[in-house]
Design an enzyme around this catalytic site. Sequence first.
Site, PDB file in Angstrom:
ATOM      1  N   ALA A 103       0.822  -1.215   0.000  1.00 30.03           N
ATOM      2  CA  ALA A 103       0.000   0.000   0.000  1.00 30.03           C
ATOM      3  C   ALA A 103       0.856   1.265   0.000  1.00 30.03           C
ATOM      4  CB  ALA A 103      -0.932   0.003   1.215  1.00 30.03           C
ATOM      5  N   ARG A 133      20.574   6.509   4.466  1.00 25.64           N
ATOM      6  CA  ARG A 133      19.770   5.276   4.476  1.00 25.64           C
ATOM      7  C   ARG A 133      19.935   4.551   5.806  1.00 25.64           C
ATOM      8  NH1 ARG A 133      21.720   6.026  -0.556  1.00 25.64           N
ATOM      9  NH2 ARG A 133      20.338   5.842  -2.381  1.00 25.64           N
ATOM     10  N   ASP A 160      19.933   1.578  -9.162  1.00 33.55           N
ATOM     11  CA  ASP A 160      21.249   2.159  -9.433  1.00 33.55           C
ATOM     12  C   ASP A 160      21.629   1.940 -10.898  1.00 33.55           C
ATOM     13  OD1 ASP A 160      21.521   2.833  -6.688  1.00 33.55           O
ATOM     14  OD2 ASP A 160      22.079   0.754  -6.269  1.00 33.55           O
ATOM     15  N   HIS A 206      24.278  -0.525  -1.868  1.00 32.78           N
ATOM     16  CA  HIS A 206      23.240   0.445  -2.254  1.00 32.78           C
ATOM     17  C   HIS A 206      23.168   1.590  -1.242  1.00 32.78           C
ATOM     18  CE1 HIS A 206      19.681   2.208  -3.952  1.00 32.78           C
ATOM     19  NE2 HIS A 206      19.065   2.131  -2.773  1.00 32.78           N
TER      20      HIS A 206
END
Length: 354
Positions: A42, A119, A182, A217
């Site tokens: 969602a 992150r 990426d 990442h």
Amino acid sequence: MRTSMLKSIVRRSSVPGVSSVSRRGFASGSAPERKVAVLGAAGGIGQPLSLLMKLNPLVSRLALYDIAGTPGVAADVSHINTRSEVAGFAGEEQLGQALEGADVVIIPAGVPRKPGMTRDDLFNINAGIVKSLCTAIAKYCPHALVNMISNPVNSTVPIAAEVFKKAGTYDEKRLFGVTTLDVVRAKTFYAGKARANVAGTFLCLLPEVNVPVVGGHAGITILPLFSQATPTANLSDEEIEALTKRTQDGGTEVVEAKAGKGSATLSMAYAGAIFADACLKGLNGVPDVVECSFVQSNVTELPFFASKVRLGKNGVEEVLGLGQLTDYEKKGLEALKPELLSSIEKGIKFANAN
Ligand SMILES: NC(=O)c1ccc[n+]([C@@H]2O[C@H](COP(=O)([O-])OP(=O)(O)OC[C@H]3O[C@@H](n4cnc5c(N)ncnc54)[C@H](O)[C@@H]3O)[C@@H](O)[C@H]2O)c1
Ligand SMILES: O=C(O)C[C@H](O)C(=O)O
């Protein structure tokens, strides 16, 4: 009547990287049954990703799970007249049902960054979410291919591995950190500079751009290998450096532009759909499916590393090496190792302490 209509829609599907399988040999009718579960369906990524997976002719059942809101998303997406049956599951008590029988589980569940955050700042919340979702995966679909999108990927993938090890279900061939965004960014930015065709089309005779991206990442752990980009282009050192930095900062560029309203969702959904499609192709025995992904690896001394991976019927068939690197790329590789290792270790420590 319904089947022929559906086939024609599937044939007409023009989502790049998604419809190609039917072009490459599987008519929609002959593709095996495949269930895909999206956890966090969602959310900002979850909704467009659910849409793209609904358009994928390789999917026969689509399970959309979130803590809330999925009945609406599922009802909406289910009206699209493509192959898969869609079901929405909300709340922990329905997680098992969402996962049972899944061939591929895609996880974009968790909080996104706001400007000024790294992150790793998401670790405290997302580590727990990923841990509980992976505990359920070990119980309900231990053989599924897991596509981890939730950040920090450099830590959430090791967390998932530890959870699966503890449950006795770990198979390194089936766990993937999704780093496709990426690659998508590197291709886009490179094509702009190299004046190349950004994505292959039937009508264009120029070769499609390809750029491997290795490492991890987050920031400098994202290492695009522009020396291996195709088609080749005569770029200066300054141009390569600028392209590298832009690829490494691509996520932050979006976070800042969204100014507090989250991070990349649409481009991530596109990237997630490409990677899931590659996993499904591999499971179905399509040959030569290669994508970059953050996986358990012997390519460097680090236990997890992103590089090109050949996908097959059991997930990872082969982790490909780095190839020839330039001095600039070698320097980047050495520079990223301490940060990547520390993020991996943080994930492992968390999974074993809690
Ligand atoms: N790997 C990548 O390249 C990449 C790219 C973009 C974003 N991300 C990451 O993806 C994650 C999601 O981003 P978003 O923009 O969709 O965020 P979002 O807040 O819009 O959506 C996240 C969804 O996860 C759900 N969720 C929270 N806890 C859950 C649980 N226990 N089980 C199931 N669902 C749960 C929320 O209800 C929400 O719907 C973030 O961590 C973000 O950093 C990764
Ligand atoms: O940058 C982020 O926080 C989200 C994602 O990892 C991205 O690369 O866009």
